[in-house]
Design an enzyme around this catalytic site. Structure first.
Site, short mmCIF file in Angstrom:
data_model
loop_
_atom_site.label_atom_id
_atom_site.label_comp_id
_atom_site.label_asym_id
_atom_site.label_seq_id
_atom_site.Cartn_x
_atom_site.Cartn_y
_atom_site.Cartn_z
CB ILE A 191 2.71 -6.25 -3.24
CG1 ILE A 191 1.84 -5.47 -4.21
CG2 ILE A 191 4.15 -5.83 -3.40
CD1 ILE A 191 1.80 -3.97 -3.91
NE ARG A 227 -7.89 -5.27 -23.88
CZ ARG A 227 -7.54 -5.16 -25.15
NH1 ARG A 227 -6.27 -5.11 -25.49
NH2 ARG A 227 -8.45 -5.08 -26.09
CG PHE A 285 -1.79 -1.26 1.29
CD1 PHE A 285 -2.72 -1.57 0.31
CD2 PHE A 285 -1.61 -2.15 2.32
CE1 PHE A 285 -3.46 -2.74 0.37
CE2 PHE A 285 -2.35 -3.33 2.39
CZ PHE A 285 -3.27 -3.62 1.41
CG ASN A 324 -7.16 -12.30 -13.59
OD1 ASN A 324 -8.29 -12.43 -13.10
ND2 ASN A 324 -6.27 -13.28 -13.58
N GLY A 336 -4.71 -0.07 -9.13
CA GLY A 336 -4.39 -0.30 -7.73
C GLY A 336 -4.91 0.75 -6.77
CD GLU A 337 -1.86 4.45 -6.27
OE1 GLU A 337 -1.35 5.23 -5.45
OE2 GLU A 337 -1.44 4.32 -7.44
CE LYS A 359 -10.92 -16.33 -9.88
NZ LYS A 359 -10.40 -17.70 -9.63
CB THR A 360 -6.34 -10.29 -9.96
OG1 THR A 360 -6.18 -10.07 -11.35
CG2 THR A 360 -5.93 -11.69 -9.62
#
Ligand SMILES: Cc1cc2nc3c(=O)[nH]c(=O)nc-3n(C[C@H](O)[C@H](O)[C@H](O)COP(=O)(O)OP(=O)(O)OC[C@H]3O[C@@H](n4cnc5c(N)ncnc54)[C@H](O)[C@@H]3O)c2cc1C
Ligand code: SF4
Lengths: 776, 331
Positions: free
Chosen positions: A486, A667, A260, A670, A742-743, A672-673
């Site tokens: 991570i 785009r 993070f 994945n 990610g953010e 799921k992730t």
């Protein structure tokens, strides 16, 4: 009304084993098995027969000098190998000043040269390290080190320190001030306006894996197993600090238990483990306690923000002012650019964005998930809600009505512009149309129900990335790069990208990562890792395909003889004519056939270079391109949050009962992730909204809740079903169409909650976290 | 953690002898509080006497319909016990609202009663704390004290007792049985813990060498209609800001029997006698509930960071009694 809608899965999901491209499918994590079986090793888990354990001693004063350290009692503890203090520590080269030319110069979390100075700069700074045969002995002895100090006055009260704030000048990578027109005048003249102050507290990352380092010296060669998001920063920084060539330092971080941003910089534990290994001649493991993480690793800094908005009666914004003061550690830390999203998000005719900082004697602050926007959006998006109330306009409409054509402050174009769409989708999934705008208009027994919205906005960065891709004659592929897993599924994503680029099944691709012996990967930060790697992986795969074709073109018997790349597609583990079905005779051939005929065991392509000079030139080239690009485009991931809260009328307890988040992240590699990343950001945002606060005693600057018992991250019962969807359309200006994810999803969450709380109760909470006492 | 000697006691006699002989000894039940505090260097026992295999694990029905609960019964076991759930729902609810599943599986009844305060300055060796170091001062009063007490405090200490279970037991007139080499004695639960006064380091009336063997809960008709309401900063896994254990019987619209105890607001599980006095015989209405809450909190005094608890406690008392009145006891 509190029922979650039926659809709680991504609308665009395709089954994991579907035909066609791997990208976009919910492919299982390639690291799933090793993690669930416990085989995956983390930094504190690498065994060495002669390992020694280290523990820190923290200062209990805030600022001053050490006048004496009595180590006799600690040294006498059975099993203690060394008590290292500033009086006997090996020398470390002091950290240099950061320069924009070499990003790794930003590596040190602080300027303090630990154990090479008698100065104390914050309460909790490490002042000694105990090394022992066992972890228990190290911790027991650390309690027995007696330190005396001469204390100096210190600045530890953010409220008081704000008087000394100075403006942030701004540089290539950071905004100081942004301006368009005379915003104050426009605000004063606006028929409708709001002008309010918001505050956000310090917060800590609380990754599940506390920071840990295992350091091993062999002569002047150093190996560290490290919990880091920035392998290359660690490698270069340790080389500088310990005076050895970077080539002598190997950093291994195959798996990292979350970061993070807290594992972006190099913090005390890393340096002191290496120092202790040097002092004792033993491999040393420093596994930080949760308390030591709080005391020595920076978190998100507190802010005080003013947002003022002026609008015409039609809701068109005429003025947008966003001014923020944040604290920075006197010995390191950067300003929190709270106005970042406010430059771009809404079409205001006049804009004023200003940042200032004030220095405090605290552990230096650092990046934490969406630095700037995560807390800046709380102020901006709360203020927009306040304006909607003033105007009597629906808060969704107010936002979409102000969606800009071009970025208001600088006229730049947006690479994508979908604010209206994500709000429309979200409103439908949430059932927003049924909302009565009146506060306290909905209830469920004794609980008041409220609905709130807020926008998410985040501009992912791009980083240089070196990768190597090797295609073997048996059709398997090996991708190597020292990037970071991570916990987000980074390796899985690259396996999918390489699989599609080469036309092989995902399970034919193996991805090696997390070791500085590999080509230099990007750091896991700024939501940039996946897209940055994708660009490099695609380039390497292209080269391999060209090389394969070059081999086939020359071969007399090959159906690819004389073919050009544009006529072919990579599929079925080979190259085949795009105008014929893959099964057709003479449509093409497999890599296995091509390589076997050519007598080649494998083909390999490497993007970037390990040669140091060329790497530096490459980085400079990359930065230039990146900045030019930034000058042309605003490339942002965006989203719309819809939140329902229930507030107990008697006690003020707030619970989030429903969430819909719709995002445009380019785009999606994945399903799921990506969904779990987006959901995770929302969970973390709920934490910031309702509970998270690092309690820094204003009298001493000491953190008083350094643990998960008293620092309240959300528990399962705090998190409702979260409905996450995304548009899944490639961004034409981004590598492989991928923006970072990610953010973005933490941005706006706290505001959505506070806005829903206002709708439920009529009480506007402008200070995070929204605890029940603010609602009584 | 500092080194210590370890003794595993198979029975009560061995345990009480061990703690009598070793002045610095401490008993280890589930260890969920003691071990944490040893890691934080707050507890520094020279000897740890492990009583986790002492067979005080029964939950037995007393002839009058009450319960005798062994001191080593785990919190999760007690919460799930059918007699507890039917006759004393407030106790089951209180237990289940505490800590987490894993902790409740470890935590024992005796350890739960004697767990120590969660005051942020108590657990930090760098802070001044009269409870941890008599005479050193109290950093909580001028610092963070959101979790601290508003009733029964002194200028020397404003810590709260953190247990949920004990609040329910206080409402239920429970009695604690303690044994030492000198014999056995019975202490009403509401008298087990002391108020801080100028000796906040003395937390209970127990001697250092006494072992809690059991807790007895007498039969009580009103207890069948009881509830535990815990108000906290997150939905689970957080200590109470305020909690209310209450039982209520109403006849012809008037309160015929009532029990109220408060948690999270005082240095001990706080039996709300004043509220009970106001309520008994009064009409079972919102007004009476409010009047009772006002009366109970009349002497409360807060600090800037926890003043809100006074009003929160009043509201939670009213809300809990109202719920008992409207919906009856917990299922
Ligand atoms: C993260 C966390 C969250 C928590 N949340 C809550 C919560 O929400 N509500 C709540 O009520 N509690 C909560 N707790 C506290 C928990 O309930 C206590 O730690 C537990 O009940 C203590 O029981 P134990 O058997 O483990 O005690 P131990 O740790 O073994 O002992 C505690 C103390 O009691 C003494 N002792 C133990 N048994 C006896 C005996 N038979 N006779 C005499 N002395 C004895 C020990 O010497 C020690 O001093 C929480 C704890 C943690 C760690
Ligand atoms: S309130 Fe009590 S426990 Fe807390 S610091 Fe003060 S004396 Fe210590």
């Amino acid at each position: 009304m509190t029922q979650a809608p039926e659809k709680t899965r991504p609308s665009v999901e395709r089954p994991a084993d579907a035909e066609g491209p791997a990208v976009g499918r919910p492919v299982d994590r390639v690291d799933g098995t090793v993690k669930t079986s416990g085989e995956a090793r983390y930094a504190a888990e690498f065994p060495f027969p002669d390992i020694a354990h280290a523990a820190m001693v923290h200062s209990t004063i805030t600022r001053g000098r050490i006048t004496g350290i009595d180590t006799a009692e600690a040294t006498a503890v059975e099993g203690v190998l060394a008590v290292i203090t500033h009086e006997n520590a090996p020398k470390m080269v002091p950290p240099g000043r950061p320069t924009p030319l070499d990003l790794s110069s930003m590596a040190p979390g602080t300027r303090v040269n630990y154990l090479n100075t008698d100065e104390v700069h914050w309460n909790g700074q490490p002042v000694a390290v105990v090394v022992a045969e066992s972890l228990e002995a190290a911790h027991a002895a650390a309690r027995l080190v007696r330190v005396t100090y001469d204390a100096l006055p210190a600045t530890t009260d953010f409220a008081a320190a704000q008087a000394d704030a100075t403006p942030v000048k701004g540089n290539l990578l950071e905004i100081g001030e942004a301006k368009k027109g005379d915003a104050e005048a426009a605000l004063a003249a606006a028929p409708v306006s709001v002008d309010a102050t918001y505050t956000t507290p310090p917060q800590n990352h609380n990754a599940i894996e506390p920071h840990a380092t295992t350091a091993v010296w062999d002569g002047d060669r150093l190996t560290v197993h490290e919990a880091t998001q920035g392998i290359e920063w660690v490698r270069k920084h340790l080389a500088v600090r310990f005076g050895v060539p970077a080539a002598n330092v190997r950093v291994i971080a195959t798996y990292v238990g979350g970061g993070f941003g807290g594992k972006g910089a190099v913090w005390a534990g890393t340096l002191l483990a290496v120092l202790a290994a040097k002092a004792t001649g033993r491999p040393v493991r420093m596994a930080l306690t949760r308390e030591a993480v709080y005391r020595t690793v920076g978190g998100r800094t507190p802010t005080r923000q003013r947002v003022a908005l002026g609008a015409g009666r039609d809701g068109q914004l005429t003025a947008l002012l966003h001014e923020g003061v944040s604290a920075v550690g006197r010995m390191g830390g950067r300003s929190e650019a709270v106005g970042s999203q406010s430059q771009h998000l809404y079409a205001a005719r006049t804009v004023l964005i200003r940042h200032s900082t004030t220095e405090m004697d605290t552990v230096p602050n650092t990046f934490m998930r969406a630095p700037g926007e995560a807390v800046g959006s709380f102020a901006l998006e709360s203020a927009v809600d306040e304006l909607a109330v003033e105007l009597g306009v629906d808060p969704v409409q107010l936002r979409t009505r102000n969606e800009p054509e071009r970025s208001p402050t600088d006229g730049k174009r947006f690479s994508r512009q979908n604010l209206g769409r994500v709000y429309a989708d979200g409103a439908e999934r949430f059932g927003w149309a049924a909302r009565d705008p009146k506060p306290r208009s909905m209830r469920d027994g004794r609980r008041l129900i409220g609905w709130g919205v807020a926008s998410a906005f985040h501009m992912p960065i791009q980083l240089p990335a070196d990768v190597s891709v090797r295609l073997a004659a048996d059709g398997t592929v090996l991708v190597r790069s020292s990037f970071h897993e991570i916990g987000v599924g980074a390796a899985t994503a690259q396996a999918q990208i390489a699989a599609d680029a080469l036309g092989v099944p995902v399970d034919a691709v193996r991805v090696e990562h997390g070791d500085s012996d590999q080509p230099v990967g990007p750091m896991a930060g700024g939501s940039g890792q996946t897209a940055s790697l994708a660009a490099a992986v695609l380039e390497a795969c292209d080269r391999i395909k060209r090389e394969a074709l070059a081999l086939a073109r020359k071969a007399p018997g090959s159906p690819l003889r004389g073919r050009r790349p544009a006529e072919l597609r990579a599929t079925g583990s080979g190259l085949f004519r795009a105008d014929l079905p893959p099964g057709a005779e003479s449509a093409g051939e497999t890599y296995a056939a091509i390589l076997t005929r050519a007598g080649r065991g494998y083909l390999e392509a490497r993007t970037g270079s390990d040669n140091r000079l060329r790497a530096a030139a490459g980085q400079a080239r990359f930065m230039t391109r990146f900045l030019l690009d930034r000058r042309r485009w605003v490339r942002a991931a965006i989203g719309a949050h819809f939140c329902e809260v229930a507030v107990d009328e008697d006690t003020g307890e707030v619970r989030v009962t429903r969430w819909v988040g719709v995002f445009d992240v380019g785009r999606v590699v994945n399903a799921k992730t990506a969904t779990s990343q987006l959901r995770g950001g929302i969970v973390m945002g709920i934490g910031a909204a309702l509970g998270e606060e690092t309690l820094l005693d204003p009298r001493t600057g000491r953190i008083m809740n350094p643990g998960l018992g008293e620092y309240h991250v959300p528990v399962h019962a705090d998190v409702p079903a979260i409905d996450v969807t995304y548009l899944d359309e490639p961004d034409p200006t981004a590598p492989a169409g991928i923006l970072g994810i990610g953010e973005v999803s933490i941005v706006g969450v706290a505001a959505a909650v506070a806005n829903a709380v206002h709708h439920a109760t009529g009480v506007r909470v402008r200070d995070l976290p929204v605890t029940l006492d603010r609602l009584l | 953690m500092r080194p210590f000697a370890y003794v595993s006691a198979p029975d009560v006699d061995t345990a009480v002898r061990a703690i009598a002989e070793q002045p610095g000894a401490k008993l280890l039940g589930g260890g969920t509080n003691l071990v944490d505090l040893m890691r934080q260097d707050v507890e520094r026992p020279t000897t740890v006497v492990d009583i986790s295999s002492v067979p005080l694990t029964g939950v037995d029905e007393l002839p009058d319909g009450g319960l005798r609960i062994g001191a080593l019964v785990r919190n999760s076991h007690l919460a799930a016990h059918p007699l507890v759930r039917t006759r004393f729902p407030v106790l089951a609810q209180a237990l289940l609202s505490g800590a987490s599943g894993q902790l409740r599986n470890m935590a024992t009844v005796g350890g739960n009663l004697l767990q120590r305060t969660r005051c942020l300055y108590f657990v930090d060796g760098a802070a001044a704390c009269n409870k941890r170091e008599p005479g050193s001062g109290c950093d909580a009063i001028g610092g963070f004290h959101r979790g601290n007490a508003v009733l029964g405090t002194s200028e020397h200490c404003v810590a709260t007792h953190p247990s949920d279970m004990a609040v329910a037991l206080a409402a239920l007139d429970a009695v604690v049985e303690a044994q030492s080499v000198r014999g056995t004695r019975r202490i009403p639960l509401v008298e087990l813990h002391r108020l801080p006064g100028d000796t906040p380091h003395l937390e209970t009336v127990l001697d250092a060498d006494e072992l809690i063997t059991a807790v007895e809960v007498p039969a009580s008709a009103v207890a069948a209609t009881s509830r535990y309401r815990k108000v906290r900063d997150r939905a689970s896994f957080a200590f109470a800001l305020v909690s209310v254990a209450a039982a209520l019987d109403v006849e012809d619209g008037a309160v015929s029997a009532v029990r109220v105890a408060l948690g999270g607001v005082a240095p001990k599980p706080w039996r709300a006698y004043e509220a009970e006095r106001v309520l008994t015989g009064a009409p079972a209405t919102e007004e009476s509930f409010r009047a009772a809450a006002e009366a109970e909190l009349a002497d409360a005094s807060g600090l800037p960071g926890n003043d809100f608890k006074i009003e929160l406690a009043r509201r939670t008392i009213v809300a809990t009694l109202r719920q008992l009145r409207v919906e009856g006891g917990a299922a």
